[in-house]
Design an enzyme around this catalytic site. Structure first.
Site, short mmCIF file in Angstrom:
data_model
loop_
_atom_site.label_atom_id
_atom_site.label_comp_id
_atom_site.label_asym_id
_atom_site.label_seq_id
_atom_site.Cartn_x
_atom_site.Cartn_y
_atom_site.Cartn_z
N ASN A 123 -2.21 -6.85 -15.08
CA ASN A 123 -1.67 -7.40 -13.82
C ASN A 123 -2.54 -8.55 -13.34
OD1 ASN A 123 -0.10 -5.12 -14.06
ND2 ASN A 123 -1.13 -3.99 -12.42
N ASP A 124 -3.83 -8.27 -13.29
CA ASP A 124 -4.75 -9.32 -12.84
C ASP A 124 -5.00 -10.34 -13.94
OD1 ASP A 124 -5.45 -9.05 -10.11
OD2 ASP A 124 -6.42 -7.15 -10.59
N ARG A 139 -7.20 5.13 -9.62
CA ARG A 139 -7.55 4.09 -8.65
C ARG A 139 -8.24 4.74 -7.45
NH1 ARG A 139 -2.13 1.73 -10.45
NH2 ARG A 139 -2.52 -0.45 -10.90
N ARG A 163 -11.78 4.56 -11.85
CA ARG A 163 -12.16 3.17 -11.65
C ARG A 163 -12.87 3.09 -10.30
NH1 ARG A 163 -7.71 -1.37 -10.98
NH2 ARG A 163 -7.29 -0.38 -9.00
N HIS A 173 0.85 -1.19 0.00
CA HIS A 173 0.00 0.00 0.00
C HIS A 173 0.88 1.23 0.00
CE1 HIS A 173 -2.65 -2.88 2.43
NE2 HIS A 173 -2.81 -3.08 1.15
N CYS A 198 -3.92 -0.83 -19.20
CA CYS A 198 -3.51 -0.01 -18.06
C CYS A 198 -2.75 -0.81 -17.00
CB CYS A 198 -4.71 0.68 -17.43
SG CYS A 198 -5.87 -0.45 -16.67
N ARG A 225 0.27 -12.73 -8.72
CA ARG A 225 1.09 -11.61 -9.19
C ARG A 225 2.06 -11.10 -8.14
NH1 ARG A 225 -3.52 -6.83 -9.65
NH2 ARG A 225 -1.93 -5.31 -9.12
N GLU A 277 -10.07 -7.99 -16.81
CA GLU A 277 -9.03 -8.52 -15.93
C GLU A 277 -9.22 -10.01 -15.68
OE1 GLU A 277 -7.60 -5.49 -12.89
OE2 GLU A 277 -9.76 -5.29 -12.69
C1 PEP Z 1 -4.43 -4.55 -13.28
O1 PEP Z 1 -4.87 -5.51 -12.67
O2 PEP Z 1 -3.71 -4.65 -14.29
C2 PEP Z 1 -4.77 -3.18 -12.84
C3 PEP Z 1 -4.46 -2.14 -13.55
O3 PEP Z 1 -5.38 -3.06 -11.64
P1 PEP Z 1 -4.62 -3.19 -10.22
O4 PEP Z 1 -3.16 -3.30 -10.49
O5 PEP Z 1 -4.99 -1.98 -9.45
O6 PEP Z 1 -5.21 -4.43 -9.69
MG MG Z 2 -6.51 -5.22 -11.28
#
Ligand code: PEP
Ligand code: MG
Length: 763
Positions: free
Chosen positions: A642-643, A483, A519, A376, A690, A653, A619
């Site tokens: 990422n997800d 975010r 978001r 965080h 993103c 991840r 995602e």
């Molecule tokens: C992602 O999952 O790629 C994303 C942009 O969201 P976060 O990293 O906040 O989960």
């Molecule tokens: Mg995500």
């Protein structure tokens, strides 16, 4: 250890406890001694004499820990003087070793019968039956052990044990100040290298500034113990009131066990034994700060050795509470924090809200012990633009305030007290990277256009209002991902409607003409807001109750956010997207709530946005295969790689061990991404990437080769990305990427690297 001692001149002293207020007497004598003999090299001899006499002990000895953890006898009354500077006990040897290893006091009436008793015949000691040893603690480290012994079987009482612990604390400061004269490991001087996890890239050199409040030795004693007790009680009362107020303000319980942390704080804050120990320490003559510090040292030392997760959490909670109390005493119970300019902030753990308080402090870097909470803080560190490293186990016990620290966010390492040539080396590297940044700044107003005229929209990912300052600095087209959960994560209590709306409004205003895609809240998984407290443990939090799932289960809370977004966008354009959509039905349900909020605003005559664009984050693989079904429902898509990749490869991840086995630069992942882009085009849905991959050079080239034209990334990546894009020839790159999609299944990272070199690309 020398658990036996030879009596000094005192002979057979009848064992008896000190008179009431023993600690107070001891401390006031110690204080006088410290004041009068500040420069005396034999100070420790005077200290043991003073303790021995005041406590009517036959022996009083000080052992100090060396860098190899052995314990050296540095002062004694009652043991042979010749042993001083010679008798060295191995780590863990005997009862002294036990006190040092456990960092806890040890009280024995009959030391001989203890299994850890060890006898050193070479010292020719006489038998001493009773033993009281306490650790000398500083910053969670055991600097040594203070021991008193009596020949007779004497039962040291609680008051004596407490008194000796209080003295040990003062002693810690004394030996630490005198460390140069003692060839011991009290003051750490050796360079230490540590490796953790990069939370934000970059290089920095600075002086360590310890986050946990430090009590200066000058504030050890109270001038007027009665007044000091009052101060302590006032601070305790204020602390309790503030925790109670937080609990009341937290409002309705949102997330099941959302009040747990605060409840735990309240429990500790009202615990009479905790407060009792603090009051006792003040009554003995310590200042209120020193009293809190004394107890905090014990908790920190226990934390160092505690393995049990639950116990560690509790000790952390206690430490947090003690830090709060210290701030309360300091009159600093909130508001901005200060650190010397250019400092490296060192903390065991820090919440995003606390780190945010340093936003005007001009920090050079942030280094953290705990990686979990660090994730965080990493978000905030990125927004503050400082290099950050987490997961540095044992960090705070290895760094002293003011130590030079080199932070290398490229390799995830830090160097504590580095040698001069190492510092020079890093200074040179920093100079080169500064120069590079200056060159990159020149690209600000130039478009991200390839040599053959293909334009790519570059946007930033943001989460805090000052992230928006970067828009101008780097010349981005807008915010591709805002975010919103950061505001929640940085807040002790749930932000209300007004608070949310004001914040979103300020973001929109700061962005000016440029679009911002909000978001909706993405909490859960590893993202926890303070007011959520400790929730039920989930076996697979990333696959658990998070993001849109949580929002849909709490429509009241979700609608409040939607209402705030609508209100903030009045008269303009609202762009929002939902995270972690797994099915089209979920998207429909979320959109329905938005429509309901719009209807509500119309019904009550509220100002409305002129236009609303609603997007879905892709995602989950399931949604990736439903893009065509979103036609006519969604207005745009954003790929959260990422997800998406963690679910696609079934690899956490945040788990370095598994995530590095899979590569987005491999045919299966690229086939998925290509298909998604094609389906989005067919459905007429603009699509952005993103996730972190959008900001990485080879990955961005691959995405461009697959036809993606909108990328959103960390602000610091925009300029290097522009430089890269401006040297790309898409007509040459695209066939190479397409060929890779059709090629083998393994990673094509090396292939992409050689393509980049072949085209002379700046990666
Ligand atoms: C992602 O999952 O790629 C994303 C942009 O969201 P976060 O990293 O906040 O989960
Ligand atoms: Mg995500």
């Amino acid at each position: 250890m020398s658990d036996r001692g030879r009596s000094g001149d005192k002979g057979m002293t009848p064992a008896r406890p000190p008179a009431g207020g023993g600690a107070r007497l001891l401390l006031s004598r110690l204080r006088a001694l410290m004041a009068n003999q500040a420069q005396d090299p034999h100070r420790l001899d005077r200290v043991v004499e003073l303790i021995g006499n005041t406590m009517v002990a036959d022996v009083c000895s000080i052992y100090l820990s060396s860098e190899d953890k052995s314990l050296l006898l540095v002062a004694t009354q009652g043991l042979a003087k010749e042993a001083v500077g010679r008798t060295r006990l191995a780590e863990n040897e005997g009862l002294v070793g036990l006190v040092s290893a456990t960092a806890r006091p040890l009280r024995l009436t009959d030391a001989f019968s203890h299994p850890r008793f060890s006898y050193r015949p070479e010292t020719g000691e006489d038998p001493f039956h009773s033993f009281l040893g306490v650790p000398i603690l500083r910053g969670g480290r055991v600097l040594g052990v203070l021991v008193v012994q009596n020949r007779t079987e004497r039962a040291y009482d609680d008051e004596e044990a407490e008194a000796l612990q209080t003295v040990a604390m003062v002693l810690a400061e004394l030996v630490s100040a005198a460390a140069d004269q003692l060839s011991s490991g009290v003051r750490q001087t050796r360079p230490v290298a540590m490796t953790g996890r990069t939370l934000n890239e970059g290089l920095a050199i600075g002086k360590a500034h310890l986050y946990d409040p430090v009590v200066p030795p000058a504030r050890l004693f109270a001038a007027d113990p009665d007044a000091e007790e009052q101060r302590l009680n006032d601070a305790l009362e204020a602390l309790r009131t503030s925790i109670d107020a937080m609990l009341t303000r937290a409002g309705p319980v949102l997330f099941g066990e959302s009040r747990d942390v605060l409840e735990t704080y309240r429990l500790f804050a009202h615990d009479p034994s905790w407060a009792g120990r603090l009051v006792e320490a003040v009554r003995s003559g310590l200042s209120a700060e020193a009293a809190v510090d004394r107890v905090r040292r014990e908790h920190r030392a226990r934390l160092e050795s505690a393995r049990d997760g639950l116990l560690r959490e509790r000790l952390h909670d206690l430490e947090d509470l003690e830090n709060r109390l210290l701030r309360q005493l300091d009159g600093n119970d909130g508001g901005g924090r200060e650190a010397p300019p250019g400092a490296v902030l060192v903390a065991s753990r820090i919440g995003p809200a606390e780190l945010l308080e340093y936003r005007d402090a001009d920090l050079a870097a942030v280094v953290l012990e705990e990686a979990g909470a660090g994730s965080h803080a990493a978000i905030v560190a990125r927004a503050m633009g400082v290099p950050a490293i987490g997961g540095l186990t044992g960090l705070v016990t290895r760094v002293e305030d003011g130590d030079t620290v080199v932070v290398d966010g490229e390799s995830g390492t830090i160097q504590i007290r580095p040698a001069a040539d190492m510092v020079a080396n890093y200074q040179a590297r920093i100079a080169i990277s500064d120069q590079k940044l200056e060159e990159l700044a020149l690209l600000r107003d130039l478009p991200a256009r390839t040599v053959d005229g293909v334009e790519v929209d570059l946007m930033i990912n943001a989460g805090l209002s000052f992230d928006l300052d970067h828009l101008d600095e780097v010349g981005a087209k807008g915010v591709g991902l805002f975010r919103t959960e950061f505001q929640f994560m940085a807040s002790e209590t749930m932000p209300g409607l007004d608070e949310q709306a004001t914040f979103y409004r300020s973001v929109i205003e700061r962005a000016g003409e440029r679009p911002v895609v909000f978001r909706t809240i993405d909490l859960g998984g590893d993202k926890v807001a303070p007011f959520m407290g400790r929730r039920e443990r989930e076996e697979n939090p990333a696959l658990g109750w998070r993001a849109l799932r949580m929002a849909l289960d709490h429509p009241y809370f979700f609608r409040r956010q939607l209402r705030a977004l609508i209100r903030a966008s009045r008269g303009g354009t609202l762009r929002l997207m939902f995270p972690m959509v797994a099915t089209v039905e979920e998207f429909d349900a979320a959109r329905k709530l938005l429509d309901a909020e719009m209807d509500w605003a119309v019904k009550f005559g509220r100002d409305l946005p002129n236009r609303v664009f609603v997007g879905a984050m892709v995602e989950t693989p399931s949604l990736a295969f439903s893009i065509d079904k979103l036609k006519g429902k969604a207005d745009f898509l954003s790929v959260g790689t990422n997800d998406l990749m963690q679910f696609f490869f079934a690899a956490d991840r945040d788990n370095a061990r598994v995530i590095s086995r899979y590569d987005i630069l491999s045919a299966p992942a690229m086939r998925l991404l290509l298909r998604m882009r094609q389906r989005a085009d067919e459905a007429g849905l603009p699509i952005t990437v993103c996730g972190e991959s959008a900001g990485r050079p080879l990955e961005a080239l691959m995405l461009m080769g697959l036809g993606y034209r909108r990328l959103s990334m960390q602000a610091s990546r925009i300029a290097p990305m522009k430089l890269l894009i401006r040297s790309v020839d898409m007509s040459a790159l695209t066939p190479r990427v397409q060929a890779a999609v059709e090629g083998g299944e393994g990673t094509i990272r090396n292939q992409m690297l050689s393509v980049a070199h072949e085209f002379d690309l700046m990666i």
